[in-house]
Design a protein around this motif. Structure first.
Motif, mmCIF file in Angstrom:
data_model
loop_
_atom_site.group_PDB
_atom_site.id
_atom_site.type_symbol
_atom_site.label_atom_id
_atom_site.label_comp_id
_atom_site.label_asym_id
_atom_site.label_seq_id
_atom_site.Cartn_x
_atom_site.Cartn_y
_atom_site.Cartn_z
ATOM 1 N N GLU A 22 -95.594 -27.459 19.523
ATOM 2 C CA GLU A 22 -95.865 -27.694 20.944
ATOM 3 C C GLU A 22 -94.819 -27.032 21.843
ATOM 4 O OE1 GLU A 22 -97.828 -28.871 24.285
ATOM 5 O OE2 GLU A 22 -98.547 -29.019 22.230
ATOM 6 N N SER A 23 -93.551 -27.116 21.482
ATOM 7 C CA SER A 23 -92.494 -26.516 22.314
ATOM 8 C C SER A 23 -92.669 -25.007 22.410
ATOM 9 C CB SER A 23 -91.112 -26.832 21.746
ATOM 10 O OG SER A 23 -90.852 -28.211 21.816
ATOM 11 N N SER A 24 -92.992 -24.368 21.310
ATOM 12 C CA SER A 24 -93.183 -22.912 21.320
ATOM 13 C C SER A 24 -94.369 -22.517 22.186
ATOM 14 C CB SER A 24 -93.370 -22.387 19.894
ATOM 15 O OG SER A 24 -92.190 -22.550 19.147
ATOM 16 N N ILE A 25 -95.447 -23.278 22.107
ATOM 17 C CA ILE A 25 -96.625 -23.000 22.934
ATOM 18 C C ILE A 25 -96.270 -23.173 24.418
ATOM 19 C CG2 ILE A 25 -98.967 -23.760 23.531
ATOM 20 C CD1 ILE A 25 -98.851 -22.310 20.862
ATOM 21 N N GLN A 26 -95.537 -24.235 24.748
ATOM 22 C CA GLN A 26 -95.119 -24.454 26.141
ATOM 23 C C GLN A 26 -94.257 -23.300 26.634
ATOM 24 O OE1 GLN A 26 -93.169 -28.281 25.742
ATOM 25 N NE2 GLN A 26 -94.796 -29.258 26.932
ATOM 26 N N ILE A 27 -93.376 -22.821 25.787
ATOM 27 C CA ILE A 27 -92.490 -21.722 26.162
ATOM 28 C C ILE A 27 -93.294 -20.452 26.418
ATOM 29 C CG2 ILE A 27 -90.705 -20.154 25.262
ATOM 30 C CD1 ILE A 27 -89.424 -22.704 23.997
ATOM 31 N N ILE A 28 -94.226 -20.125 25.535
ATOM 32 C CA ILE A 28 -95.057 -18.936 25.732
ATOM 33 C C ILE A 28 -95.833 -19.047 27.039
ATOM 34 C CG2 ILE A 28 -97.073 -17.664 24.887
ATOM 35 C CD1 ILE A 28 -96.105 -18.268 22.048
ATOM 36 N N GLU A 29 -96.445 -20.192 27.276
ATOM 37 C CA GLU A 29 -97.221 -20.385 28.512
ATOM 38 C C GLU A 29 -96.334 -20.218 29.741
ATOM 39 O OE1 GLU A 29 -98.891 -24.295 28.021
ATOM 40 O OE2 GLU A 29 -100.599 -23.533 26.875
ATOM 41 N N TYR A 30 -95.163 -20.826 29.715
ATOM 42 C CA TYR A 30 -94.262 -20.753 30.864
ATOM 43 C C TYR A 30 -93.818 -19.315 31.111
ATOM 44 C CZ TYR A 30 -90.475 -21.682 34.088
ATOM 45 O OH TYR A 30 -89.662 -21.673 35.194
ATOM 46 N N ILE A 31 -93.416 -18.626 30.048
ATOM 47 C CA ILE A 31 -92.928 -17.253 30.198
ATOM 48 C C ILE A 31 -94.051 -16.319 30.635
ATOM 49 C CG2 ILE A 31 -91.962 -15.291 28.938
ATOM 50 C CD1 ILE A 31 -90.190 -17.284 27.424
ATOM 51 N N LEU A 32 -95.267 -16.531 30.137
ATOM 52 C CA LEU A 32 -96.400 -15.703 30.563
ATOM 53 C C LEU A 32 -96.664 -15.839 32.064
ATOM 54 C CD1 LEU A 32 -99.006 -16.071 27.694
ATOM 55 C CD2 LEU A 32 -98.113 -13.919 28.611
ATOM 56 N N CYS A 33 -96.434 -17.006 32.605
ATOM 57 C CA CYS A 33 -96.697 -17.256 34.031
ATOM 58 C C CYS A 33 -95.498 -16.937 34.930
ATOM 59 C CB CYS A 33 -97.103 -18.711 34.239
ATOM 60 S SG CYS A 33 -98.675 -19.121 33.459
ATOM 61 N N SER A 34 -94.361 -16.655 34.337
ATOM 62 C CA SER A 34 -93.156 -16.396 35.129
ATOM 63 C C SER A 34 -93.143 -14.955 35.635
ATOM 64 C CB SER A 34 -91.905 -16.644 34.274
ATOM 65 O OG SER A 34 -90.749 -16.348 35.018
ATOM 66 N N PRO A 35 -92.830 -14.769 36.918
ATOM 67 C CA PRO A 35 -92.774 -13.413 37.469
ATOM 68 C C PRO A 35 -91.489 -12.658 37.092
ATOM 69 C CG PRO A 35 -92.234 -14.997 39.160
ATOM 70 C CD PRO A 35 -92.622 -15.789 37.929
ATOM 71 N N LYS A 36 -90.540 -13.361 36.489
ATOM 72 C CA LYS A 36 -89.259 -12.744 36.121
ATOM 73 C C LYS A 36 -88.841 -13.220 34.733
ATOM 74 C CE LYS A 36 -86.584 -16.413 38.352
ATOM 75 N NZ LYS A 36 -86.387 -17.150 37.136
ATOM 76 N N PRO A 37 -87.903 -12.515 34.102
ATOM 77 C CA PRO A 37 -87.412 -12.979 32.795
ATOM 78 C C PRO A 37 -86.869 -14.409 32.885
ATOM 79 C CG PRO A 37 -86.672 -10.748 33.203
ATOM 80 C CD PRO A 37 -87.292 -11.248 34.492
ATOM 81 N N VAL A 38 -86.983 -15.128 31.790
ATOM 82 C CA VAL A 38 -86.634 -16.545 31.733
ATOM 83 C C VAL A 38 -85.434 -16.740 30.808
ATOM 84 C CG1 VAL A 38 -87.502 -18.796 30.965
ATOM 85 C CG2 VAL A 38 -89.007 -17.231 32.183
ATOM 86 N N THR A 39 -84.573 -17.678 31.179
ATOM 87 C CA THR A 39 -83.406 -18.002 30.357
ATOM 88 C C THR A 39 -83.657 -19.304 29.600
ATOM 89 O OG1 THR A 39 -82.330 -19.314 32.074
ATOM 90 C CG2 THR A 39 -81.864 -16.936 32.053
ATOM 91 N N PRO A 40 -82.937 -19.518 28.500
ATOM 92 C CA PRO A 40 -83.052 -20.787 27.792
ATOM 93 C C PRO A 40 -82.705 -21.984 28.688
ATOM 94 C CG PRO A 40 -81.952 -19.189 26.415
ATOM 95 C CD PRO A 40 -82.102 -18.570 27.771
ATOM 96 N N LYS A 41 -81.704 -21.812 29.539
ATOM 97 C CA LYS A 41 -81.307 -22.891 30.455
ATOM 98 C C LYS A 41 -82.471 -23.294 31.355
ATOM 99 C CE LYS A 41 -78.016 -24.118 34.025
ATOM 100 N NZ LYS A 41 -76.925 -23.693 34.893
ATOM 101 N N GLU A 42 -83.208 -22.312 31.866
ATOM 102 C CA GLU A 42 -84.374 -22.595 32.702
ATOM 103 C C GLU A 42 -85.433 -23.370 31.917
ATOM 104 O OE1 GLU A 42 -87.771 -20.092 35.198
ATOM 105 O OE2 GLU A 42 -85.974 -19.060 34.511
ATOM 106 N N LEU A 43 -85.651 -22.988 30.669
ATOM 107 C CA LEU A 43 -86.642 -23.683 29.833
ATOM 108 C C LEU A 43 -86.241 -25.135 29.598
ATOM 109 C CD1 LEU A 43 -87.316 -20.871 27.211
ATOM 110 C CD2 LEU A 43 -88.825 -21.610 29.071
ATOM 111 N N VAL A 44 -84.951 -25.352 29.368
ATOM 112 C CA VAL A 44 -84.446 -26.718 29.173
ATOM 113 C C VAL A 44 -84.713 -27.555 30.421
ATOM 114 C CG1 VAL A 44 -82.320 -28.084 28.920
ATOM 115 C CG2 VAL A 44 -82.712 -26.086 27.448
ATOM 116 N N GLU A 45 -84.409 -27.008 31.587
ATOM 117 C CA GLU A 45 -84.574 -27.735 32.839
ATOM 118 C C GLU A 45 -86.041 -27.984 33.181
ATOM 119 O OE1 GLU A 45 -82.445 -25.301 35.634
ATOM 120 O OE2 GLU A 45 -80.484 -25.874 34.819
ATOM 121 N N VAL A 46 -86.870 -26.971 33.024
ATOM 122 C CA VAL A 46 -88.271 -27.068 33.448
ATOM 123 C C VAL A 46 -89.135 -27.802 32.432
ATOM 124 C CG1 VAL A 46 -90.332 -25.706 34.005
ATOM 125 C CG2 VAL A 46 -88.114 -25.003 34.877
ATOM 126 N N LEU A 47 -88.942 -27.518 31.149
ATOM 127 C CA LEU A 47 -89.814 -28.093 30.116
ATOM 128 C C LEU A 47 -89.279 -29.388 29.517
ATOM 129 C CD1 LEU A 47 -90.838 -24.810 28.238
ATOM 130 C CD2 LEU A 47 -92.060 -26.002 30.078
#
Length: 103
Positions: A22-47
Motif C-alpha cells: 500500500e505504501s508503494s502504491i501511495q508513493i507512486i500515485e503521489y509522485i505521478l500527480c506531483s508537478p515537481k520532484p518529490v523528497t522522502p521528507k515530503e512523502l513522510v509529511e503528506v502520506l
C-alpha cells in the motif's frame, strides 16, 4: 542495485506492480500527480509514513524502474517506463482475449 531486484523491462513490471504494498502504491500515485520532484521528507509529511518506509519504497521503486532520481534525494515518476508497462500489459490482454474468441 540489490541483487534480487534488478531493473526489469516494462512488460514484466506489471506483475511487480500488482505485488507492491500500500505504501508503494501511495508513493507512486503521489509522485505521478506531483508537478515537481518529490523528497522522502515530503512523502513522510503528506502520506503519514515513516522515514524508513519512504526510503525503502523509493529505493525499491527506483530499482524496478517506476521512479527516477532527479537530484540527490528527489524523485519523479519514470513516465515513459510506466506508459510502456501499461501498453505492454494492454497488448497482452488484447492477445489473450483474441485467443479466447478463437476457441
Amino acid at each position: 542495485m540489490i541483487e534480487d531486484e534488478e531493473q526489469i523491462g516494462p512488460k514484466d513490471a506489471f506483475s511487480k506492480l500488482l505485488r507492491l504494498g500500500e505504501s508503494s502504491i501511495q508513493i507512486i500515485e503521489y509522485i505521478l500527480c506531483s508537478p515537481k520532484p518529490v523528497t522522502p521528507k515530503e512523502l513522510v509529511e503528506v502520506l503519514g509514513i515513516t522515514e524508513g518506509t519512504a526510503w525503502n519504497a523509493l529505493s525499491r521503486l527506483q530499482k524496478i524502474g517506476f521512479l527516477v532520481s532527479k537530484n540527490r534525494g528527489e524523485y519523479e515518476a519514470n513516465e515513459g517506463f510506466i506508459l510502456a508497462m501499461v501498453l505492454f500489459s494492454l497488448t497482452d490482454i488484447v492477445e489473450k482475449l483474441r485467443e479466447v474468441k478463437r476457441r
